[in-house]
Design an enzyme around this catalytic site. Structure first.
Site, PDB file in Angstrom:
ATOM      1  CB  CYS A 382     100.947  37.304  21.910  1.00  0.00           C
ATOM      2  SG  CYS A 382     101.424  35.979  23.029  1.00  0.00           S
ATOM      3  CG  HIS A 509     104.117  40.439  23.935  1.00  0.00           C
ATOM      4  ND1 HIS A 509     102.825  40.893  23.997  1.00  0.00           N
ATOM      5  CD2 HIS A 509     104.088  39.148  24.341  1.00  0.00           C
ATOM      6  CE1 HIS A 509     102.040  39.921  24.432  1.00  0.00           C
ATOM      7  NE2 HIS A 509     102.785  38.851  24.647  1.00  0.00           N
ATOM      8  CD  GLU A 511     103.369  44.230  22.734  1.00  0.00           C
ATOM      9  OE1 GLU A 511     103.909  43.777  21.700  1.00  0.00           O
ATOM     10  OE2 GLU A 511     102.607  43.563  23.451  1.00  0.00           O
TER      11      GLU A 511
HETATM   12  N1  GLN Z   1      96.562  33.142  25.493  1.00  0.00           N
HETATM   13  C1  GLN Z   1      97.670  32.930  24.614  1.00  0.00           C
HETATM   14  C2  GLN Z   1      98.734  32.040  25.248  1.00  0.00           C
HETATM   15  O1  GLN Z   1      98.794  31.908  26.432  1.00  0.00           O
HETATM   16  C3  GLN Z   1      98.274  34.250  24.159  1.00  0.00           C
HETATM   17  C4  GLN Z   1      98.889  35.042  25.258  1.00  0.00           C
HETATM   18  C5  GLN Z   1      99.146  36.483  24.889  1.00  0.00           C
HETATM   19  O2  GLN Z   1      98.568  37.003  23.923  1.00  0.00           O
HETATM   20  N2  GLN Z   1      99.975  37.171  25.635  1.00  0.00           N
HETATM   21  O3  GLN Z   1      99.528  31.473  24.556  1.00  0.00           O
END
Ligand code: GLN
Length: 539
Positions: A382, A509, A511
């Site tokens: 992410c 994600h 995970e």
């Molecule tokens: N801050 C980033 C976004 O909102 C990544 C979010 C995250 O890593 N879950 O896109």
């Protein structure tokens, strides 16, 4: 009709109600019963999505896009099931539903009160999961500790429900602590007695007491706890500290917790407990043949629970490869050009974590630059992928000052920018891109090697920003490979670097969906790359 096990906690927090609930569920599932778990959280936030990880640890995300308590992650990892919004309800959500109904006029003419309106809403949330004959047993875990003002309406709802459900249809399992006083050389039962008294005052008699303890409990203590807490001695169960959460189901099986629960609920399971694959997993976890050191770069590293699903996914992958994954926690805020090399010394791979906001951002960029230029295996999740894109744009594509508009809204090269759908969104709660989305994996990439035959994968998201499509061509020309793309929205979901041993960024994600039975392929591939790097460095 589904039967209910209510799990409450006494004396202190952090006794591991979530792990206990997941362990009991595992034991019942191993006997062929259909089980799910629900967590009721007594705080006023509508969901934990708006909480800083320092408050309650990681925010877990379900396939249907609910931002939930991290215990749901344990439930999914232990049971291999999928949970939904219905599996996690907070006081905030209960109240907001009741207040919406009041505004609509559903209670017209009536005074809206905690009893019956709030308790009715709680009961509805509990009973909804039991409809449609999907489950034989529903385990409902009540967050917080008995005696908290916040948890009172939940205890009251349980009291009413037990009566309404009738004999043998539900039970209460109370997790408590027997502290050891070193000076006296004794385990003390008084705090447990008090917490059970408090339950009794509310009208809830626990059926089983699970006693967390650092020392084995004697028969004498068992009898004493039983006597004062109004249960039979066989319903006092010892829960000695375990070396890993994955051993708890096996410990509870030895304590015959599942048999006790089946008896109280008058349930006949379809077959005997089938725990061989679980035992094999625990064995692999405990007897690794290899070892790797992976740096986890993030800004919430002081609280390990902030990255709980990542840690567990690494463990699952490690067990598959008979490899102990030793995590080195690296604070991104402390990373700078001068200390990067020394910090990365001896690491076999790095993982750059998800996150929000500018704190620690440049440190992450430094770490990724090091991984990219030295061939150190890298997984960016992410924000980690967004960071890798910015690093590549700045240092390879020569877009000087390239950035994410989350960190620098004025940047000349906004290679990571707010998604169109996010422009103008003002509310913070539940408004990110959340839940499961499809992604087409390009053939001939590291990603496709990891995922194998599956060409379209489904992974969970939680973000507002994305790789800016306006820069796709320039970044591709400079050598960044977009190895996964959302087919419907045309968003880049995965990137990698041809020529690098293992360099992968994922906007989603992975995970969240790794389980004991199905370790996540991307994590397995990543740990394998770390292992390869390790053996090359050593030989
Ligand atoms: N801050 C980033 C976004 O909102 C990544 C979010 C995250 O890593 N879950 O896109």
């Amino acid at each position: 009709m589904a039967k209910y096990v209510f799990v409450t906690g006494g004396v202190t927090s952090s006794l591991g109600k979530g792990i206990l609930a997941a362990s009991l569920a595992k034991l019942l599932q191993a006997r062929g019963l259909r089980v799910t778990i629900q967590k009721l959280d007594p705080y006023i936030n509508v969901d934990p999505g708006t909480l800083n990880p320092y408050e309650h640890g990681e925010c877990y995300v379900t396939e249907d896009g609910a931002e939930t308590d991290l215990d749901l992650g344990h439930y999914e990892r232990f049971l291999g099931i999928r949970t939904t919004q219905a599996n996690n309800v907070t006081t905030g959500r209960i109240y907001s539903t009741v207040i919406d109904k009041e505004r609509r006029g559903d209670y017209l003419g009536k005074t809206v009160q905690v009893i019956p309106h709030i308790t009715d809403e709680i009961k509805t949330r509990i009973l909804t999961l039991g409809q449609n004959n999907t489950y034989d047993v529903i385990i409902t875990e009540i967050g917080g500790t008995v005696g908290d003002i916040e948890s009172l309406p939940y205890m009251e709802a349980i009291r009413q429900l037990r009566l309404e459900l009738g004999e043998g249809q539900s039970m209460v399992l109370h997790l408590t602590l027997l502290p050891y006083l070193r000076a006296a050389g004794e385990l003390k039962t008084k705090p447990t007695q008090h917490s059970v008294k408090m339950l009794l005052e509310i009208g809830v008699q626990p059926d089983v007491l699970i006693c967390r303890t650092e020392h084995p409990i004697t028969n004498e203590i068992r009898r004493k706890v039983a006597l004062f807490c109004n249960v039979t001695p066989d319903a006092v169960i010892e829960a000695l500290d375990a070396p890993s959460i994955y051993e708890v189901p096996l410990k509870m099986a030895r304590e015959k917790l599942d048999i006790l629960v089946l008896r109280k609920l008058k349930l006949r399971p379809p077959h005997r407990a089938e725990l061989s694959s679980w035992k094999a997993f625990v064995h692999r976890l405990n007897h690794p043949k290899h070892s790797v050191r992976i740096g986890l770069v993030g800004k919430y590293v002081e609280l390990k629970d902030s990255y709980l699903s990542i840690v567990e996914a690494l463990r699952h992958a490690g067990a598959t490869l008979e490899t102990r994954v030793q995590i080195e926690w690296i604070h991104s805020e402390k990373l700078e050009a001068g200390n990067i090399e020394s910090t990365m010394q001896g690491l076999d791979a790095i993982l750059v974590a998800p996150g929000f906001g500018v704190r620690g951002w440049e440190g992450k960029i430094q770490a990724i630059r090091y991984a990219r230029t030295t061939g150190l295996p890298f997984l960016g999740i992410c924000l980690g992928m967004q960071c890798a894109t910015v690093e590549f744009a700045r240092h390879v594509a020569k877009l000087k000052g390239a950035d994410s508009t989350e960190m620098n809204p004025q940047t000349r090269y906004p290679v990571i920018d707010l998604m169109n759908s996010q422009v103008g969104v003002a509310n913070k709660g539940g408004t990110m891109r959340l839940g499961s989305y499809p992604c087409r994996v390009q053939t001939g990439t590291l990603a496709s090697k990891a995922y194998g035959k599956t060409k379209t994968i489904h992974e969970r998201h939680r973000h507002r920003y994305e790789l800016n499509n306006k820069f796709r061509e320039r970044l591709s020309e400079a050598g960044l490979r977009m190895s996964g793309v959302n087919p419907d929205l045309d968003l880049v979901e995965m990137i990698e670097l041809p020529g690098h041993p293992w360099f992968v960024g994922a906007q989603f994600h992975p995970e969240y969906s790794s389980t004991v039975d199905r370790p996540h392929p991307l994590f397995v591939s990543f740990v394998q790359a770390a292992l390869q790097n390790h053996s090359q460095r050593v030989h």
